[in-house]
Structure formats: structure tokens, C-alpha cells
Design a protein around this motif. Structure first.
Motif, short mmCIF file in Angstrom:
data_model
loop_
_atom_site.label_atom_id
_atom_site.label_comp_id
_atom_site.label_asym_id
_atom_site.label_seq_id
_atom_site.Cartn_x
_atom_site.Cartn_y
_atom_site.Cartn_z
N VAL A 8 0.86 -1.18 0.00
CA VAL A 8 0.00 0.00 0.00
C VAL A 8 0.90 1.23 0.00
O VAL A 8 1.65 1.47 0.95
N THR A 10 1.37 5.35 -0.30
CA THR A 10 0.78 6.68 -0.19
C THR A 10 1.45 7.56 -1.23
O THR A 10 2.67 7.74 -1.20
N THR A 48 -8.91 8.68 -2.23
CA THR A 48 -7.78 8.37 -1.36
C THR A 48 -6.46 8.58 -2.12
O THR A 48 -6.45 8.67 -3.35
N ASP A 49 -5.38 8.65 -1.40
CA ASP A 49 -4.05 8.78 -2.01
C ASP A 49 -3.29 7.46 -1.95
O ASP A 49 -2.08 7.42 -2.10
N LYS A 50 -3.99 6.35 -1.75
CA LYS A 50 -3.37 5.02 -1.61
C LYS A 50 -3.45 4.21 -2.90
O LYS A 50 -4.53 3.90 -3.39
N TYR A 51 -2.30 3.88 -3.44
CA TYR A 51 -2.19 2.90 -4.53
C TYR A 51 -1.94 1.54 -3.89
O TYR A 51 -1.38 1.47 -2.79
#
Length: 105
Positions: A8, A10, A48-51
Motif C-alpha cells: 500500500v 501513499t 484516497t491517495d493510496k495505490y
């Protein structure tokens, strides 16, 4: 039993394109790793900023061997290596408890 590793990441909005370009131009070493089964880069769509970097492996030993071998070499760089696009990362680990595929596949 297969294992899944989800890294995960950010990623600030201004670094999203950089991250995706780096994955698109990656060396492709993971595809040749013993025990490797699947890779996906998942782009966030809900604000969200989560890849998520999804990989599936035959077993934990295969993943560990890749981490200590090819992955470690691929992520070592010299002094001119660009700074990371992500500002944070964590790894989630799972075992595949059930699996389904399309019936006509």
C-alpha cells in the motif's frame, strides 16, 4: 497455498503520473521469478491517495526469495536514482482461502 502481498503506497496527487510511469517502464523482473503468479497496480478512484501493488505467489518462500534476490537488486540504486514517488508504504499479507474463476474460462 498461494499467498498475496499488497504493498500500500501513499502517493501525493502530483506524483501519481510519475509512479504509474515507473511501474509501466519497470524491468519486468518479477514476471520471471520462481513462484510468481500475478501482478496488478491498482489506482485509487475514491478520493484516497493510496495505490495498491498486488502480487500473488505460489508460497511464502517464493516471495521471500524474490524479496532477498531480484527485488532487492532492482531497488538498489546509485547516487543519481530519483526520489521515491510514494511518501509511505506498508505491506499487507494474506493466504488465499478460496478462489473462483469464470465457469466458461
Amino acid at each position: 497455498m498461494s499467498v498475496v502481498k499488497i504493498n500500500v503506497l501513499t502517493v501525493p496527487a502530483e506524483q501519481r503520473e510519475t509512479l504509474e510511469q515507473r511501474f509501466a517502464s519497470r524491468a519486468g523482473v518479477v514476471e520471471n521469478a520462481d513462484g510468481f503468479e500475478w501482478f496488478e497496480l491498482l489506482r485509487p478512484v475514491d478520493g484516497t491517495d493510496k495505490y495498491m501493488v498486488y502480487t500473488r505467489w505460489r508460497d511464502e518462500e517464493s516471495y521471500k526469495a524474490w524479496m532477498e534476490g531480484s527485488m532487492k537488486q532492482a531497488h538498489q540504486g546509485g547516487g543519481d536514482r530519483p526520489k521515491p514517488a510514494a511518501t509511505g508504504a506498508e505491506v499487507w499479507s494474506f493466504e488465499v482461502a478460496q478462489h473462483a474463476a469464470p465457469k466458461n474460462a
